[in-house]
Each structure stands twice: as structure tokens, then as C-alpha cells.
Design an enzyme around this catalytic site. Sequence first.
Site, PDB file in Angstrom:
ATOM      1  N   ARG A 254       0.851  -1.182   0.000  1.00 18.38           N
ATOM      2  CA  ARG A 254       0.000   0.000   0.000  1.00 18.38           C
ATOM      3  C   ARG A 254       0.888   1.234   0.000  1.00 18.38           C
ATOM      4  NH1 ARG A 254      -3.170  -2.879  -1.726  1.00 18.38           N
ATOM      5  NH2 ARG A 254      -5.307  -3.349  -1.032  1.00 18.38           N
ATOM      6  N   GLU A 283      -4.156   7.898  -5.012  1.00 17.07           N
ATOM      7  CA  GLU A 283      -4.370   7.306  -6.334  1.00 17.07           C
ATOM      8  C   GLU A 283      -5.631   7.883  -6.959  1.00 17.07           C
ATOM      9  OE1 GLU A 283      -4.370   3.069  -5.727  1.00 17.07           O
ATOM     10  OE2 GLU A 283      -2.271   3.029  -5.122  1.00 17.07           O
ATOM     11  N   HIS A 302      -1.622   0.894  -9.887  1.00 20.86           N
ATOM     12  CA  HIS A 302      -2.269  -0.107  -9.033  1.00 20.86           C
ATOM     13  C   HIS A 302      -2.970  -1.151  -9.907  1.00 20.86           C
ATOM     14  CE1 HIS A 302      -3.986  -0.644  -4.704  1.00 20.86           C
ATOM     15  NE2 HIS A 302      -3.702  -1.805  -5.265  1.00 20.86           N
TER      16      HIS A 302
END
Length: 341
Positions: A254, A283, A302
Site C-alpha cells: 500500500r 491514487e 495499481h
Amino acid sequence: MNSVDVVIASYLPPDLVERIAATDQRLRVHYHPELLPEPRWPADHVGTARSLSAEQDDRWTRLLAAADVMFDFDWRRPAETLTQSPRLRWVQATSAGVGTRMATLGLRHTELTVTTASGVHADPLAEFALAGILYFARDLPGLAADRRNKLWRPGGVTELAGRHAVIVGAGRIGTRIAELLAVFGVTSSGVVRRPRDLGAPFSASLSRDNLPAHLPSADILVIAAPITDETEAMIGARQLAALPDGAIVVNVGRGATIDENALADALQRGTLSGAVLDVTRIEPLPPESPLWALDSVILSPHAAANAPSENAKIVDIFIDNLRRFLDGRPLRNLYDHAAGY
């Protein structure tokens, strides 16, 4: 156990829905893709939200109200999960790390059972990590620059073999990364929350308290841990400065575990060879982030684990857990409300 209403809340191919429905005759599986976000790729569990008509909105509301089990969280008003689904007992999540989502939705420390997709993403994330590590370990950026500048410069090269990795998070993803690195002659130490013997492919097991003492030996630092109170901002300027010159940093956990400004500073100074990132603190990554401009950064949005095989692997876990649920046996991949992951 009487009949169980299962609501599928994100897109799945029809053949996988049929597999779920065939698991047990006590299951009533509700799958209405016209009420769900449209997927942007085969294993997209977020998708593009639909604008539902009043009739469609009412149908979805009634489905949620009757749900005993859900595959994925509600996409429409997930923060109202407990009120709009009063019968709900269990949610099978489609991601491995659900800690932040559980906290954001107010579901942590509730009685709701949640299982994760832990293990599903180990292979694609390990491949991504290995690709990035090799990219910097073999100085492929330098070769690319020489080709652009039409420079023919024979000389010595660097290699991956003989290096040591410290992997924070020795779960399935971290273990798979260690397995692939071992093929290339890299040893790995695993950093775990609670002391335990890891065995192969790890050469040592480290506690998080002992991490600072081992950073000077980390030619490769891999973050594959969930975000918790203990891991948030655990890698900052001091930790990065403790790494040996030329170290490579990988984050497939993360984004909030690493101070990105400190990481950018270390990369700009040249003390790190490169950073391989599948995640960032915010993000999408804001345009003003210095990470965008650095050639020493590999940046994935991601998406490194969005492989075509993802849906089938998650459904395998779900079907196994459905059988366990119906039989009253413990479920796999249980989210730990106390630990936050």
C-alpha cells in the site's frame, strides 16, 4: 441450513456465475449485470458506474435487502451496507487488502464476516516486482539511454545474483517474490508482525522492531504488507538513508507505507538505483508528484495484478468458502477486525 441468498455485486463472466450457482442446491444466486458497473477490463471489480432507472434502483435495493452473502461490496452506497442489507452475514471481497476500505465504510469492529482474495494476486505481483528489480539491477535504463544517444560503451555490468532482499510482509505475495528471487541467486529475509519461523524461501525471519538493524544489508527492500497503524509511514527518510547505495525499493503493498517525498529525494540524489511502485499514497498519483518525472521510477497505476486469471481464482476461493459456510466450518482468508487486515 436453509436456502442462502447470494448477491454478486461486481461483474463476473457467466460461466463463473454458473460455477457458483452449481456449488450447492441451497444457494440462490442473484446476478444482474445490467445493475452493476460496466467493467473496463476482464477482472475489473470497480468499473464505470451505471445510471440506474428508478425501477432498476428499486430492484437493486430489494436484492441487497435480501442478501445473506455478497460477492464484493455494494457499489452504489457501500457505507450503508449494514442498514441496507440487514440479513447480510458475510462478504467475499475481491481484493487482498481490505483494511482501508473496512475502516472507510465503518465496517471494522462490526460483526460482519469478510473474507479477502489473499493469494490471488501473488503471481502477477511477483512477476511485476521481479521485472522491475531486474530492470534496475541490470541497468537497463542506462542501456536505453546509450541507444538513444547512439553510444557504444563496452564495460562491466551489474548482476542480481548475490544480492539480499528484505521483504516487509511475508504473506503469499512476499513469499512468491522471495521464491522468484531465489531462482536468481538472491537471498531474502522476511519481516513479520509476530515472530515465527518462516522457512524456505526465506533465510531469516525478522520482527518489525528489528527492521532498522537490517536495512543496511537490504540491497532490495520490498514492501508487501497491508496498511495498518503499524505499517503506515514505516519507511521514511531515515529508513531510506540506512539502505546501501544503489538499493532498489519495491512497493506492491500500500502506498501509505512509504514517505513518497523522501523516496523522491533519495532517487534524485542517486542513492537509490530505482523504485518499482504498483501503489501510491494518493491514487491516481497527483500531477505535481515528483515521481512522474524520474526515470528511476517504474510506476504502475495499481494495476500490476489485473491479470485475466484473477476472476477465476477469486471464484475458487468463494466456492470453497461457500461450502465451508454452508457446513458451518471456518472460512479461508478471514479479515481480522482487530488487526485491521
